[in-house]
Design a protein around this motif. Sequence first.
Motif, PDB file in Angstrom:
ATOM      1  N   GLU A 276       0.925  -1.339  -0.062  1.00 50.40           N
ATOM      2  CA  GLU A 276       0.214  -0.248   0.137  1.00 50.40           C
ATOM      3  C   GLU A 276       0.512   1.350   0.246  1.00 50.40           C
ATOM      4  OE1 GLU A 276      -3.879   1.653  -0.178  1.00 50.40           O
ATOM      5  OE2 GLU A 276      -3.359  -0.576  -0.175  1.00 50.40           O
ATOM      6  N   GLU A 277       1.740   1.258   0.655  1.00 54.94           N
ATOM      7  CA  GLU A 277       2.709   2.384   0.918  1.00 54.94           C
ATOM      8  C   GLU A 277       4.188   2.339   1.142  1.00 54.94           C
ATOM      9  OE1 GLU A 277       1.521   6.414   2.894  1.00 54.94           O
ATOM     10  OE2 GLU A 277       2.743   5.411   4.382  1.00 54.94           O
ATOM     11  N   THR A 278       5.301   2.687   0.406  1.00 49.76           N
ATOM     12  CA  THR A 278       6.521   2.759   0.632  1.00 49.76           C
ATOM     13  C   THR A 278       7.280   4.022   0.769  1.00 49.76           C
ATOM     14  OG1 THR A 278       6.734   0.723  -0.593  1.00 49.76           O
ATOM     15  CG2 THR A 278       8.831   1.945  -0.204  1.00 49.76           C
ATOM     16  N   LYS A 279       7.813   4.099   1.816  1.00 51.44           N
ATOM     17  CA  LYS A 279       8.769   5.285   2.239  1.00 51.44           C
ATOM     18  C   LYS A 279      10.033   5.583   1.967  1.00 51.44           C
ATOM     19  CE  LYS A 279       5.025   7.312   5.354  1.00 51.44           C
ATOM     20  NZ  LYS A 279       4.886   7.658   6.628  1.00 51.44           N
ATOM     21  N   LEU A 280      10.784   6.258   1.374  1.00 53.80           N
ATOM     22  CA  LEU A 280      12.219   6.302   1.137  1.00 53.80           C
ATOM     23  C   LEU A 280      12.646   7.432   1.535  1.00 53.80           C
ATOM     24  CD1 LEU A 280      12.483   5.410  -2.718  1.00 53.80           C
ATOM     25  CD2 LEU A 280      12.205   3.630  -0.813  1.00 53.80           C
ATOM     26  N   HIS A 281      13.831   7.512   2.401  1.00 58.46           N
ATOM     27  CA  HIS A 281      14.645   8.845   2.598  1.00 58.46           C
ATOM     28  C   HIS A 281      15.966   8.688   2.019  1.00 58.46           C
ATOM     29  CE1 HIS A 281      15.589  12.052   5.005  1.00 58.46           C
ATOM     30  NE2 HIS A 281      16.691  11.698   5.353  1.00 58.46           N
ATOM     31  N   TYR A 282      16.182   9.798   1.389  1.00 55.85           N
ATOM     32  CA  TYR A 282      17.614  10.122   0.790  1.00 55.85           C
ATOM     33  C   TYR A 282      18.137  11.275   1.419  1.00 55.85           C
ATOM     34  CZ  TYR A 282      17.068   6.986  -3.329  1.00 55.85           C
ATOM     35  OH  TYR A 282      16.773   6.103  -4.002  1.00 55.85           O
ATOM     36  N   ILE A 283      19.752  11.240   1.208  1.00 60.75           N
ATOM     37  CA  ILE A 283      20.397  12.274   1.702  1.00 60.75           C
ATOM     38  C   ILE A 283      20.983  12.732   0.291  1.00 60.75           C
ATOM     39  CG2 ILE A 283      20.677  12.073   4.303  1.00 60.75           C
ATOM     40  CD1 ILE A 283      23.552  11.360   3.667  1.00 60.75           C
ATOM     41  N   ILE A 284      21.128  14.050  -0.063  1.00 62.41           N
ATOM     42  CA  ILE A 284      21.546  14.405  -1.168  1.00 62.41           C
ATOM     43  C   ILE A 284      22.850  15.510  -0.926  1.00 62.41           C
ATOM     44  CG2 ILE A 284      21.259  15.852  -3.230  1.00 62.41           C
ATOM     45  CD1 ILE A 284      18.299  15.529  -2.470  1.00 62.41           C
ATOM     46  N   ARG A 285      24.096  15.039  -1.532  1.00 67.63           N
ATOM     47  CA  ARG A 285      25.108  15.814  -1.105  1.00 67.63           C
ATOM     48  C   ARG A 285      25.900  16.145  -2.401  1.00 67.63           C
ATOM     49  NH1 ARG A 285      22.650  15.903   3.049  1.00 67.63           N
ATOM     50  NH2 ARG A 285      22.987  14.786   5.010  1.00 67.63           N
ATOM     51  N   ASP A 286      26.773  17.484  -2.273  1.00 69.00           N
ATOM     52  CA  ASP A 286      27.394  17.975  -3.413  1.00 69.00           C
ATOM     53  C   ASP A 286      28.174  19.094  -2.809  1.00 69.00           C
ATOM     54  OD1 ASP A 286      28.817  18.539  -6.011  1.00 69.00           O
ATOM     55  OD2 ASP A 286      27.262  17.094  -6.823  1.00 69.00           O
ATOM     56  N   HIS A 287      29.527  19.155  -3.237  1.00 65.86           N
ATOM     57  CA  HIS A 287      30.397  20.323  -2.894  1.00 65.86           C
ATOM     58  C   HIS A 287      29.949  21.478  -3.881  1.00 65.86           C
ATOM     59  CE1 HIS A 287      33.052  17.665  -0.678  1.00 65.86           C
ATOM     60  NE2 HIS A 287      33.050  18.763   0.051  1.00 65.86           N
ATOM     61  N   ASP A 288      29.487  21.051  -4.995  1.00 70.76           N
ATOM     62  CA  ASP A 288      29.367  22.271  -6.163  1.00 70.76           C
ATOM     63  C   ASP A 288      27.844  22.726  -6.111  1.00 70.76           C
ATOM     64  OD1 ASP A 288      28.363  22.989  -9.016  1.00 70.76           O
ATOM     65  OD2 ASP A 288      30.435  23.443  -9.048  1.00 70.76           O
ATOM     66  N   ARG A 289      27.498  23.978  -5.751  1.00 70.43           N
ATOM     67  CA  ARG A 289      26.189  24.361  -5.686  1.00 70.43           C
ATOM     68  C   ARG A 289      25.312  24.216  -6.709  1.00 70.43           C
ATOM     69  NH1 ARG A 289      24.286  27.834  -1.653  1.00 70.43           N
ATOM     70  NH2 ARG A 289      22.054  28.120  -1.962  1.00 70.43           N
ATOM     71  N   ASN A 290      25.931  24.168  -7.980  1.00 69.31           N
ATOM     72  CA  ASN A 290      25.160  23.980  -9.112  1.00 69.31           C
ATOM     73  C   ASN A 290      24.774  22.588  -9.385  1.00 69.31           C
ATOM     74  OD1 ASN A 290      25.068  26.795  -9.818  1.00 69.31           O
ATOM     75  ND2 ASN A 290      26.975  26.649 -11.199  1.00 69.31           N
ATOM     76  N   HIS A 291      25.763  21.682  -9.119  1.00 72.41           N
ATOM     77  CA  HIS A 291      25.482  20.304  -9.163  1.00 72.41           C
ATOM     78  C   HIS A 291      24.375  19.782  -8.088  1.00 72.41           C
ATOM     79  CE1 HIS A 291      29.692  19.449 -11.358  1.00 72.41           C
ATOM     80  NE2 HIS A 291      28.889  20.134 -12.097  1.00 72.41           N
ATOM     81  N   PHE A 292      24.595  20.471  -7.027  1.00 72.20           N
ATOM     82  CA  PHE A 292      23.311  20.191  -5.757  1.00 72.20           C
ATOM     83  C   PHE A 292      22.123  20.472  -6.281  1.00 72.20           C
ATOM     84  CE2 PHE A 292      21.654  22.131  -2.064  1.00 72.20           C
ATOM     85  CZ  PHE A 292      21.542  20.963  -1.303  1.00 72.20           C
ATOM     86  N   GLU A 293      22.054  21.611  -6.993  1.00 71.79           N
ATOM     87  CA  GLU A 293      20.598  21.986  -7.510  1.00 71.79           C
ATOM     88  C   GLU A 293      20.345  20.962  -8.388  1.00 71.79           C
ATOM     89  OE1 GLU A 293      18.814  24.151  -5.749  1.00 71.79           O
ATOM     90  OE2 GLU A 293      20.449  24.883  -4.557  1.00 71.79           O
ATOM     91  N   ALA A 294      21.186  20.473  -9.373  1.00 73.77           N
ATOM     92  CA  ALA A 294      20.821  19.554 -10.270  1.00 73.77           C
ATOM     93  C   ALA A 294      20.329  18.111  -9.927  1.00 73.77           C
ATOM     94  CB  ALA A 294      22.032  19.397 -11.386  1.00 73.77           C
ATOM     95  N   ARG A 295      20.846  17.996  -8.802  1.00 72.72           N
ATOM     96  CA  ARG A 295      20.797  16.641  -8.172  1.00 72.72           C
ATOM     97  C   ARG A 295      19.304  16.723  -7.735  1.00 72.72           C
ATOM     98  NH1 ARG A 295      24.540  13.087  -7.494  1.00 72.72           N
ATOM     99  NH2 ARG A 295      26.740  13.909  -7.705  1.00 72.72           N
ATOM    100  N   LYS A 296      18.961  17.836  -6.877  1.00 73.70           N
ATOM    101  CA  LYS A 296      17.315  17.797  -6.520  1.00 73.70           C
ATOM    102  C   LYS A 296      16.537  17.856  -7.842  1.00 73.70           C
ATOM    103  CE  LYS A 296      18.447  21.495  -4.027  1.00 73.70           C
ATOM    104  NZ  LYS A 296      18.203  22.507  -3.257  1.00 73.70           N
TER     105      LYS A 296
END
Length: 414
Positions: A276-296
Motif C-alpha cells: 500500500e505504501e513505501t517510504k524512502l529517505h535520501y540524503i543529497i550531497r554535493d560540494h558544487d552548488r550548481n551540481h547540488f541543485e541539479a541533483r534535486k
Amino acid sequence: MTNKQEIINRFISYVTIDTQSDPESSSTPSTEKQWDLANKLAEELKEMGLQEVSIDEHAYIMATLPSNVPHEVPVIGFISHFDTSPDFSGTNVNPQIIENYNGEDIILNKEKDIILSPDYFEDLIQYKGQNLITTDGTTLLGADDKAGITEIMTAMKYLTEHPEIKHGTIKVGFTPDEEIGRGAHKFDVEKFGAEWAYTMDGSQVGELEFENFNAAGADVIIKGKSVHPGYAKDKLVNSMYIAQDFINSLPRLETPEHTEDRQGFFHLSSIKGDVEETKLHYIIRDHDRNHFEARKEMMQDLVAEINAQYEKEVIEIKIEDQYFNMREKIEPVQHIVEIAKIAMEAAEVEPILKPIRGGTDGAQLSFMGLPCPNIFAGGHNFHGKYEYVPVESMQKAVEVIVKIAELTAEKYRR
C-alpha cells in the motif's frame, strides 16, 4: 607543552558520560543525559577562571577568556559539540589505553573477537610508537567530539596558567545535538560575540577544512493499492515495485560507496514499505552548488516522469535543504584559514587542506554570520566500535589552539 596524563584523564572523564543524541526527539537537547556533561563543563570553566560562563535552557555553553594585551584584537572563538552519534551505543564507554603502539593488531574485545587492525584501517600505522585510546569493542568512543572539548578546555587552562602567552579575547562554545544536524540551530551568534571561530571537530592530525557538502534531505512517498493477490489482475498496484523503479533510475555509481573527494552522491538511508505504501529517505550531497541543485531537480523530474507513466500521482517527494558549503563564506576572510595553517606549522603539524565529506556546526555558523573553519580533533573511525584517538594528536591540537590565539594577537599588534 601539555601533560599527556592530564589530557588522558580529562578525555576519559568526558567520554564515560553518555551524551548520545536522538533524532526522533524534538526537544533541545534531544536527550536529558546531555545535561550531565553540559553542567560538568560549565562548572569546570568557572573553576579554571574563565569569565561570563553561561549555560542556557537548551544546554548551549559559552565562556570568555579575557584579553591580556593592551591593543585591540579581533575576538575569536573555539567550538565543539558534546553529544555523540545515535548510530552506535554510547552507554558504558570503557576506554582502553594502548601505550607505545607497536603497529600490530589491537584486540579490542577478545571474547567477541573484535580487532582493530592496520591491515583494514591503514591510518593506524602512522601512529606507531604513540599512545592510543580505543574502545572495548562494544561502544563508540566519543572522540567525536569529546576530543575537541578536551583540547579546548586544556588549551584554556594552559593559557590561564601562562599569562606570558599574549592573546586577545577568546570565546569558548559547546553545543548539543550536532550529530543530528541541530548543533547550530539555537546557537546565539550575537551573544557569542566573536568575529570568527574554529570548530575543533575534524579527524586526523593536520586536517584543516573550510569547505563542505551542500546538503539536503529527501522524503519520497509512493502510494500503491492493495488487492487480494488472487484477484489482483489490472487492479493491484505494488508501491514497492514503483519504489524499486525510482531507486534504479538514479545514477547507480553516484552513491557514497562509489564516490570520494569532491564527488557528490545520492544516498538511500532508509526504506520502509508494503504493497500500500513505501517510504524512502535520501540524503543529497554535493560540494558544487550548481551540481547540488541539479541533483534535486533530477529527483523531482523522476517523480514527474513516474507519475506520468501511471497517469496519476502515485509518488511524491519533499526535499529540504539542510546546510550549504561554507567555502563561499570563508573565502572572503581567507586570512583566518591562513592563521590556522601557520599555527599548525609552528606546532610541527603538516596542514592537510581538504573538503569535508559531511557537515559541521561550522557550516551552519558560517551562514549565520560566524565564519568557522574546522580543525582536526585527532580521532579516527567515528561513530563505531573501531573509533580511536592518539593522545599525541590531542596534544598537537592543544598547541594549535594556543598558537592561533598567540598569532592572532601578534597579527593585530600595531
